[in-house]
Design a protein around this motif. Structure first.
Motif, PDB file in Angstrom:
ATOM      1  N   ILE A 246       0.837  -1.204   0.000  1.00  0.00           N
ATOM      2  CA  ILE A 246       0.000   0.000   0.000  1.00  0.00           C
ATOM      3  C   ILE A 246       0.872   1.255   0.000  1.00  0.00           C
ATOM      4  CG2 ILE A 246      -1.665   1.335   1.358  1.00  0.00           C
ATOM      5  CD1 ILE A 246      -2.852  -1.403   2.244  1.00  0.00           C
ATOM      6  N   GLY A 247       1.955   1.236   0.771  1.00  0.00           N
ATOM      7  CA  GLY A 247       2.855   2.382   0.833  1.00  0.00           C
ATOM      8  C   GLY A 247       2.312   3.496   1.705  1.00  0.00           C
ATOM      9  N   LYS A 248       3.160   4.493   1.982  1.00  0.00           N
ATOM     10  CA  LYS A 248       2.780   5.599   2.855  1.00  0.00           C
ATOM     11  C   LYS A 248       1.632   6.397   2.242  1.00  0.00           C
ATOM     12  CE  LYS A 248       4.840   9.321   5.554  1.00  0.00           C
ATOM     13  NZ  LYS A 248       6.051  10.117   5.822  1.00  0.00           N
ATOM     14  N   GLY A 249       0.537   6.473   3.002  1.00  0.00           N
ATOM     15  CA  GLY A 249      -0.638   7.205   2.522  1.00  0.00           C
ATOM     16  C   GLY A 249      -1.264   6.602   1.282  1.00  0.00           C
ATOM     17  N   GLY A 250      -0.962   5.324   1.007  1.00  0.00           N
ATOM     18  CA  GLY A 250      -1.530   4.635  -0.158  1.00  0.00           C
ATOM     19  C   GLY A 250      -0.846   4.979  -1.469  1.00  0.00           C
ATOM     20  N   ALA A 251       0.328   5.650  -1.387  1.00  0.00           N
ATOM     21  CA  ALA A 251       0.991   6.166  -2.603  1.00  0.00           C
ATOM     22  C   ALA A 251       1.429   5.055  -3.554  1.00  0.00           C
ATOM     23  CB  ALA A 251       2.201   7.019  -2.207  1.00  0.00           C
ATOM     24  N   MET A 252       2.000   3.968  -3.017  1.00  0.00           N
ATOM     25  CA  MET A 252       2.510   2.901  -3.892  1.00  0.00           C
ATOM     26  C   MET A 252       1.370   2.181  -4.609  1.00  0.00           C
ATOM     27  SD  MET A 252       5.722   2.795  -4.211  1.00  0.00           S
ATOM     28  CE  MET A 252       5.999   1.164  -4.899  1.00  0.00           C
ATOM     29  N   LEU A 253       0.300   1.886  -3.861  1.00  0.00           N
ATOM     30  CA  LEU A 253      -0.843   1.193  -4.469  1.00  0.00           C
ATOM     31  C   LEU A 253      -1.490   2.065  -5.541  1.00  0.00           C
ATOM     32  CD1 LEU A 253      -2.409  -1.489  -4.251  1.00  0.00           C
ATOM     33  CD2 LEU A 253      -4.006  -0.333  -2.729  1.00  0.00           C
ATOM     34  N   LYS A 254      -1.536   3.365  -5.289  1.00  0.00           N
ATOM     35  CA  LYS A 254      -2.095   4.307  -6.281  1.00  0.00           C
ATOM     36  C   LYS A 254      -1.250   4.292  -7.558  1.00  0.00           C
ATOM     37  CE  LYS A 254      -3.598   9.085  -6.869  1.00  0.00           C
ATOM     38  NZ  LYS A 254      -3.660  10.438  -6.298  1.00  0.00           N
ATOM     39  N   LYS A 255       0.089   4.244  -7.392  1.00  0.00           N
ATOM     40  CA  LYS A 255       0.995   4.215  -8.542  1.00  0.00           C
ATOM     41  C   LYS A 255       0.766   2.947  -9.380  1.00  0.00           C
ATOM     42  CE  LYS A 255       5.923   4.835  -9.589  1.00  0.00           C
ATOM     43  NZ  LYS A 255       6.538   3.630 -10.107  1.00  0.00           N
ATOM     44  N   VAL A 256       0.661   1.795  -8.692  1.00  0.00           N
ATOM     45  CA  VAL A 256       0.389   0.524  -9.380  1.00  0.00           C
ATOM     46  C   VAL A 256      -0.947   0.597 -10.123  1.00  0.00           C
ATOM     47  CG1 VAL A 256      -0.236  -1.912  -8.988  1.00  0.00           C
ATOM     48  CG2 VAL A 256       1.801  -0.950  -7.896  1.00  0.00           C
ATOM     49  N   GLY A 257      -1.964   1.148  -9.441  1.00  0.00           N
ATOM     50  CA  GLY A 257      -3.292   1.249 -10.045  1.00  0.00           C
ATOM     51  C   GLY A 257      -3.306   2.133 -11.283  1.00  0.00           C
ATOM     52  N   THR A 258      -2.588   3.257 -11.221  1.00  0.00           N
ATOM     53  CA  THR A 258      -2.534   4.184 -12.365  1.00  0.00           C
ATOM     54  C   THR A 258      -1.845   3.531 -13.564  1.00  0.00           C
ATOM     55  OG1 THR A 258      -2.459   6.076 -10.868  1.00  0.00           O
ATOM     56  CG2 THR A 258      -1.739   6.456 -13.134  1.00  0.00           C
ATOM     57  N   GLU A 259      -0.686   2.892 -13.309  1.00  0.00           N
ATOM     58  CA  GLU A 259       0.053   2.227 -14.393  1.00  0.00           C
ATOM     59  C   GLU A 259      -0.764   1.081 -15.000  1.00  0.00           C
ATOM     60  OE1 GLU A 259       3.870   0.999 -12.979  1.00  0.00           O
ATOM     61  OE2 GLU A 259       4.546   3.044 -12.544  1.00  0.00           O
ATOM     62  N   ALA A 260      -1.402   0.296 -14.127  1.00  0.00           N
ATOM     63  CA  ALA A 260      -2.194  -0.852 -14.603  1.00  0.00           C
ATOM     64  C   ALA A 260      -3.403  -0.379 -15.410  1.00  0.00           C
ATOM     65  CB  ALA A 260      -2.644  -1.705 -13.416  1.00  0.00           C
ATOM     66  N   ARG A 261      -4.079   0.658 -14.909  1.00  0.00           N
ATOM     67  CA  ARG A 261      -5.274   1.145 -15.598  1.00  0.00           C
ATOM     68  C   ARG A 261      -4.951   1.574 -17.033  1.00  0.00           C
ATOM     69  NH1 ARG A 261      -6.665   5.948 -16.555  1.00  0.00           N
ATOM     70  NH2 ARG A 261      -5.363   6.872 -14.927  1.00  0.00           N
ATOM     71  N   LYS A 262      -3.820   2.261 -17.215  1.00  0.00           N
ATOM     72  CA  LYS A 262      -3.435   2.712 -18.564  1.00  0.00           C
ATOM     73  C   LYS A 262      -3.246   1.523 -19.509  1.00  0.00           C
ATOM     74  CE  LYS A 262      -1.209   7.039 -17.138  1.00  0.00           C
ATOM     75  NZ  LYS A 262       0.086   7.677 -16.849  1.00  0.00           N
ATOM     76  N   ASP A 263      -2.578   0.477 -19.028  1.00  0.00           N
ATOM     77  CA  ASP A 263      -2.345  -0.703 -19.870  1.00  0.00           C
ATOM     78  C   ASP A 263      -3.640  -1.476 -20.119  1.00  0.00           C
ATOM     79  OD1 ASP A 263       0.277  -0.022 -19.975  1.00  0.00           O
ATOM     80  OD2 ASP A 263       1.062  -1.940 -19.262  1.00  0.00           O
ATOM     81  N   ILE A 264      -4.506  -1.547 -19.115  1.00  0.00           N
ATOM     82  CA  ILE A 264      -5.786  -2.258 -19.275  1.00  0.00           C
ATOM     83  C   ILE A 264      -6.663  -1.518 -20.282  1.00  0.00           C
ATOM     84  CG2 ILE A 264      -7.896  -3.037 -18.099  1.00  0.00           C
ATOM     85  CD1 ILE A 264      -6.111  -3.313 -15.530  1.00  0.00           C
ATOM     86  N   GLU A 265      -6.642  -0.184 -20.216  1.00  0.00           N
ATOM     87  CA  GLU A 265      -7.405   0.607 -21.198  1.00  0.00           C
ATOM     88  C   GLU A 265      -6.879   0.378 -22.610  1.00  0.00           C
ATOM     89  OE1 GLU A 265      -9.097   4.425 -18.627  1.00  0.00           O
ATOM     90  OE2 GLU A 265      -7.153   4.627 -19.656  1.00  0.00           O
ATOM     91  N   ALA A 266      -5.555   0.303 -22.750  1.00  0.00           N
ATOM     92  CA  ALA A 266      -4.960   0.039 -24.072  1.00  0.00           C
ATOM     93  C   ALA A 266      -5.327  -1.361 -24.556  1.00  0.00           C
ATOM     94  CB  ALA A 266      -3.442   0.192 -23.998  1.00  0.00           C
ATOM     95  N   PHE A 267      -5.363  -2.319 -23.629  1.00  0.00           N
ATOM     96  CA  PHE A 267      -5.662  -3.711 -23.981  1.00  0.00           C
ATOM     97  C   PHE A 267      -7.108  -3.860 -24.476  1.00  0.00           C
ATOM     98  CE2 PHE A 267      -6.785  -8.148 -23.168  1.00  0.00           C
ATOM     99  CZ  PHE A 267      -5.654  -8.827 -23.598  1.00  0.00           C
TER     100      PHE A 267
END
Length: 298
Positions: A246-267
């Motif tokens: 999850i990371g401090k304040g949810g920062a790491m999970l947010k980063k994973v979610g943002t990167e994944a969402r972009k690739d899922i949208e492209a897929f």
């Protein structure tokens, strides 16, 4: 003019971890089917990619890297790789220019006894500094181990010699009917690719044990005309792993979610609303009931 006979067959890709099997599979299929990272053991399942031509259908299988299992998840991964030896019409064994040829000698001995055509792909030749002589020495060494195999030096990242490999695969296919519809790309459902994309982002963003302790499950996949709403749960084995993920304040999970969402949208070619939750499932990699739930044991 005489009509060509239709050919169809299973072409299974095997080899040790981190030699470029997934990159080669994606090159051959022409689509990004398998996730690719610099870490070993990226592929956990047997993933099929289907190529349809005017008079052929190739069903490629990417498999987990062969390894000595340390826990039940890895036993299941090894079963996927060993299963690929039993149903192949053509077998592709992938190695690279830096790998020790004696690694996993037991598995190699089984490959050497195969009665189906074996194509030995020596990948990453772009890393060679000694030119043709160095490559010849590597080829000679491998010919001693797999004497019946046809050798294809390649660079999957540069797509060098991949087209020649593809032509040879088509030549070796048996005559038969297609196994899947001519518009099929894979045997996996859409949800599977969502979990793989998220897992790829975790592999790229975290070190040490975290990526290997993670399993991703899609709890909700609601597709509409212009958008998809996806809710996923990321399972880890310990509370400490949950905190790191999850990371401090949810920062790491947010980063994973943002990167994944972009690739899922492209897929999928659609807007995606992605929700990620993290849960602790102690020791899931060694629990048969969980491995069955997560699709590693049939």
């Amino acid at each position: 003019m005489e009509e060509k006979e239709f050919k169809a067959g299973f072409v299974n890709i095997v080899g040790n971890p981190n030699v470029g099997k997934s990159t080669l599979m994606n090159d051959l299929v022409g689509e990004r089917i398998s996730i690719i990272t610099s870490k070993a053991q990226t592929t956990r399942h047997r993933i099929m990619g289907i190529v349809n031509g005017p008079d052929y259908q190739i069903v490629f299988s990417d498999t987990p890297g062969v390894l000595k299992p340390k826990y039940k998840l890895q036993e299941s991964m090894l079963n996927f790789s060993e299963g690929a030896l039993t149903d192949a019409d053509v077998l592709i064994y992938v190695t690279d220019v830096v790998e020790d040829p004696t690694k996993n000698a037991d598995f190699l001995a089984r490959v050497a006894k195969e009665t189906v055509p074996v194509l030995l792909v020596i990948n990453k030749i772009d890393l060679l500094k000694g030119g043709h002589q160095e490559l010849e020495a590597i080829v000679d060494k491998w010919k001693g181990i797999l004497p019946k195999a046809e050798v294809f030096p390649t660079s999957a990242t540069e797509r060098f010699n991949v087209d020649n490999l593809m032509h040879r695969i088509i030549e070796l296919l048996p005559v038969g009917h297609p196994y899947f519809g001519t518009d099929a790309l894979t045997d996996k459902p859409a949800r599977f690719f969502v979990t793989e994309i998220i897992r790829e982002k975790i592999l790229n963003n975290y070190d040490k044990e975290i990526p290997y302790s993670v399993e991703v499950i899609v709890e909700k996949f609601e597709e509409k005309e212009n958008a998809i709403h996806i809710m996923t749960v990321i399972y880890v084995e310990r509370d400490s792993q949950k905190g790191i993920l999850i990371g401090k304040g949810g920062a790491m999970l947010k980063k994973v979610g943002t990167e994944a969402r972009k690739d899922i949208e492209a897929f999928f070619g659609k807007k995606v609303y992605l929700e990620l939750f993290v849960k602790v499932e102690p020791n899931w990699r060694n629990r048969e009931n969980k491995l069955r739930t997560f699709g590693y044991i049939e």
